[in-house]
Design a protein around this motif. Structure first.
Motif, mmCIF file in Angstrom:
data_model
loop_
_atom_site.group_PDB
_atom_site.id
_atom_site.type_symbol
_atom_site.label_atom_id
_atom_site.label_comp_id
_atom_site.label_asym_id
_atom_site.label_seq_id
_atom_site.Cartn_x
_atom_site.Cartn_y
_atom_site.Cartn_z
ATOM 1 N N VAL A 15 41.987 30.823 31.407
ATOM 2 C CA VAL A 15 42.207 32.068 31.743
ATOM 3 C C VAL A 15 41.192 32.458 32.704
ATOM 4 O O VAL A 15 39.880 32.040 32.633
ATOM 5 C CB VAL A 15 42.115 33.157 30.571
ATOM 6 N N ALA A 16 41.738 33.288 33.693
ATOM 7 C CA ALA A 16 40.510 33.726 34.874
ATOM 8 C C ALA A 16 40.869 35.173 34.370
ATOM 9 O O ALA A 16 42.117 36.079 34.682
ATOM 10 C CB ALA A 16 41.178 33.440 36.213
ATOM 11 N N LEU A 17 39.761 35.709 34.183
ATOM 12 C CA LEU A 17 39.774 37.280 33.832
ATOM 13 C C LEU A 17 39.019 38.155 34.814
ATOM 14 O O LEU A 17 38.008 37.952 35.090
ATOM 15 C CB LEU A 17 38.982 37.496 32.507
ATOM 16 N N PHE A 18 39.866 39.134 35.405
ATOM 17 C CA PHE A 18 39.053 40.285 36.301
ATOM 18 C C PHE A 18 38.844 41.529 35.613
ATOM 19 O O PHE A 18 39.868 42.043 35.039
ATOM 20 C CB PHE A 18 39.933 40.266 37.563
ATOM 21 N N SER A 53 46.695 39.355 21.736
ATOM 22 C CA SER A 53 45.732 39.955 20.492
ATOM 23 C C SER A 53 44.319 40.002 20.909
ATOM 24 O O SER A 53 43.484 40.923 20.852
ATOM 25 C CB SER A 53 46.057 39.441 19.240
ATOM 26 N N ASP A 54 43.898 38.673 21.540
ATOM 27 C CA ASP A 54 42.453 38.252 21.728
ATOM 28 C C ASP A 54 42.114 39.156 22.987
ATOM 29 O O ASP A 54 40.707 39.461 23.058
ATOM 30 C CB ASP A 54 42.262 36.875 22.089
ATOM 31 N N THR A 55 42.879 39.520 23.958
ATOM 32 C CA THR A 55 42.745 40.127 25.453
ATOM 33 C C THR A 55 42.777 41.475 25.226
ATOM 34 O O THR A 55 42.443 42.243 26.126
ATOM 35 C CB THR A 55 42.930 39.342 26.562
ATOM 36 N N GLY A 56 43.718 41.957 24.510
ATOM 37 C CA GLY A 56 44.354 43.236 24.636
ATOM 38 C C GLY A 56 45.281 43.653 25.702
ATOM 39 O O GLY A 56 45.228 44.905 26.185
ATOM 40 N N PHE A 102 50.672 36.169 33.960
ATOM 41 C CA PHE A 102 50.053 37.277 34.582
ATOM 42 C C PHE A 102 49.958 38.229 33.531
ATOM 43 O O PHE A 102 50.959 38.893 33.103
ATOM 44 C CB PHE A 102 50.626 37.855 35.815
ATOM 45 N N PHE A 103 48.863 38.569 33.114
ATOM 46 C CA PHE A 103 48.530 39.716 32.106
ATOM 47 C C PHE A 103 47.886 41.124 32.707
ATOM 48 O O PHE A 103 47.312 40.849 33.806
ATOM 49 C CB PHE A 103 47.561 39.298 30.925
ATOM 50 N N GLU A 104 48.038 42.307 32.297
ATOM 51 C CA GLU A 104 47.402 43.431 32.815
ATOM 52 C C GLU A 104 47.020 44.291 31.562
ATOM 53 O O GLU A 104 47.928 44.201 30.538
ATOM 54 C CB GLU A 104 48.150 44.288 33.820
ATOM 55 N N GLN A 105 46.095 45.184 31.598
ATOM 56 C CA GLN A 105 45.826 46.021 30.853
ATOM 57 C C GLN A 105 46.671 47.482 30.968
ATOM 58 O O GLN A 105 46.847 47.729 32.008
ATOM 59 C CB GLN A 105 44.377 46.367 30.833
ATOM 60 N N ASN A 106 47.202 48.002 29.728
ATOM 61 C CA ASN A 106 47.825 49.050 29.904
ATOM 62 C C ASN A 106 49.123 49.081 30.761
ATOM 63 O O ASN A 106 49.648 49.894 31.461
ATOM 64 C CB ASN A 106 46.997 50.127 30.352
ATOM 65 N N ALA A 107 49.735 47.852 30.839
ATOM 66 C CA ALA A 107 50.858 47.763 31.795
ATOM 67 C C ALA A 107 52.167 48.443 31.058
ATOM 68 O O ALA A 107 52.131 48.567 29.815
ATOM 69 C CB ALA A 107 51.123 46.255 31.936
#
Length: 370
Positions: A15-18, A53-56, A102-107
């Motif tokens: 995972v690359a987390l920004f 679950s782990d990243t929210g 691709f993940f996003e917060q509050n998508a």
């Protein structure tokens, strides 16, 4: 960029987390070697759930890379919670599948129609439900782009101003890529994308669909809220020539600025010089070195470095080159989420191609948030 490694039962997630106030992440999920396809795909899907679950964060786009899409497609769900791409691009590490997410917060993306997913800010992901099942590669390409242009116009946007990234996956690319080139060129000319204006960051690569008659699959990302002032086109002129010089219409790379971040989309990049010639014909190691040098130039012009890269996809023509390339990539970029797949490039003399994306912190209060 923060690089993380999650190990789950039967799968590993790189995972690359920004995180600049609002998080986004890119991940490649790789199953354990040796299990059957059903077990590997189940392990990947379970890993996605655990990452949520782990990243929210929430998945907004998934691309499955499969060794046998015709037989493995039934192992995947008919519906998902985001745009999905499914391709026959066999991972070369001995696994039967890999997944880019691709993940996003509050998508808040929702499915509009036929593979188009849109969020409340007007961003659009085009997945496999955006479907053309008959015709040759030229007519399929035209149909994909014309429909996307139509959908953007309905939203007060355009292919020229708001489409930021495209992918064309071509069955039997040595014979069918010319149709993609002709179809793309014709639609772009009608939509005002020219040598004098600009094109779109893109990858055109071998990729098989589960349906044998489907010669071209298409994915895209667009942002109907972006303005031309937010977009920078990247050329790498010291190392690469303009693509139109050999008859194709795409940008080498594109940077898009938002309030707190810059996205840099690096198109599929091979071992080419600034005259459009293949560098080091027949030499996979030398081609890989030149390819990575070209990408470095594009990243630098986009005010980014390898430390900002969120993921890489490496395409090889010859399976026998995997061991050398895998060793080289892991030594140079150990933390970056990446996978190497069997996928011939659009010109037979190119033995390797890589696409990637970078994300960097920025301070542009005049622009909207991403």
């Amino acid at each position: 960029m923060k690089y993380l490694n999650f190990k789950y039962d039967g799968a590993e997630a790189k995972v690359a987390l920004f995180d600049n106030g609002r998080k986004e992440a890119h991940a490649y999920i790789i199953p354990s070697v040796g299990n059957d396809a059903k077990t590997q795909i189940r392990s990947i899907r379970e890993a996605v759930s655990k990452l949520v679950s782990d990243t929210g964060m929430t998945p907004v786009f998934k691309r499955w890379l499969l060794s046998d899409p015709a037989n493995q497609r039934p192992l995947l769900p008919d519906h998902d919670n985001c745009a999905v791409s499914l391709l026959g691009q066999s991972p070369l590490d001995g696994t039967k599948a890999a997944l880019l997410v691709f993940f996003e917060q509050n998508a808040d993306f929702t499915h509009r129609d036929g593979g188009i997913w849109e969020d409340s800010r007007g961003r659009i992901w085009v997945g496999d439900g955006y479907y053309v099942s008959t015709g040759d590669s030229l007519s399929m390409t035209v149909a994909y782009l014309e429909r996307l242009a139509y959908e953007l116009k309905l939203r007060g946007a355009s292919l020229k101003d708001n489409c930021l990234r495209t992918w064309f996956f071509v069955r039997d690319i040595d014979n069918n890529y010319s149709g993609v080139v002709q179809g793309r060129n014709s639609v772009f000319a009608r939509e005002g994308l020219t040598n004098e204006s600009h094109f779109i960051a893109s990858t055109g690569i071998e990729g098989q669909c589960a349906e044998p008659k489907r010669l071209v699959a298409f994915n895209a990302f667009a942002d109907t809220g972006v303005t031309p002032q937010q977009i920078t086109y990247i050329y790498g002129k010291s190392h690469l020539n303009p693509t139109y010089e050999y008859g194709v219409a795409f940008e080498r790379a594109t940077a898009v600025d938002y309030a707190d971040r810059r996205h840099v989309y690096i198109s599929g990049t091979a071992s080419i010089d600034n005259k459009g010639q293949i560098v080091a014909p027949g030499d996979i190691k030398a081609q890989a070195i030149r390819m990575l040098e070209n990408i470095s130039v594009l990243l630098e012009e986009g005010n980014c470095g390898w430390e900002d890269v969120a993921h890489m996809t490496v395409y090889l023509r010859d399976i026998a080159d995997h061991a050398l390339i895998s060793k080289m990539m892991e030594e140079r970029y150990p933390g970056v989420p990446k996978v190497i797949v069997l996928a011939p490039v659009c010109r037979p003399g190119w033995l390797i191609e890589t696409e990637c994306m970078a994300i960097k912190k920025a301070d542009n209060p005049e622009y909207a948030a991403y």
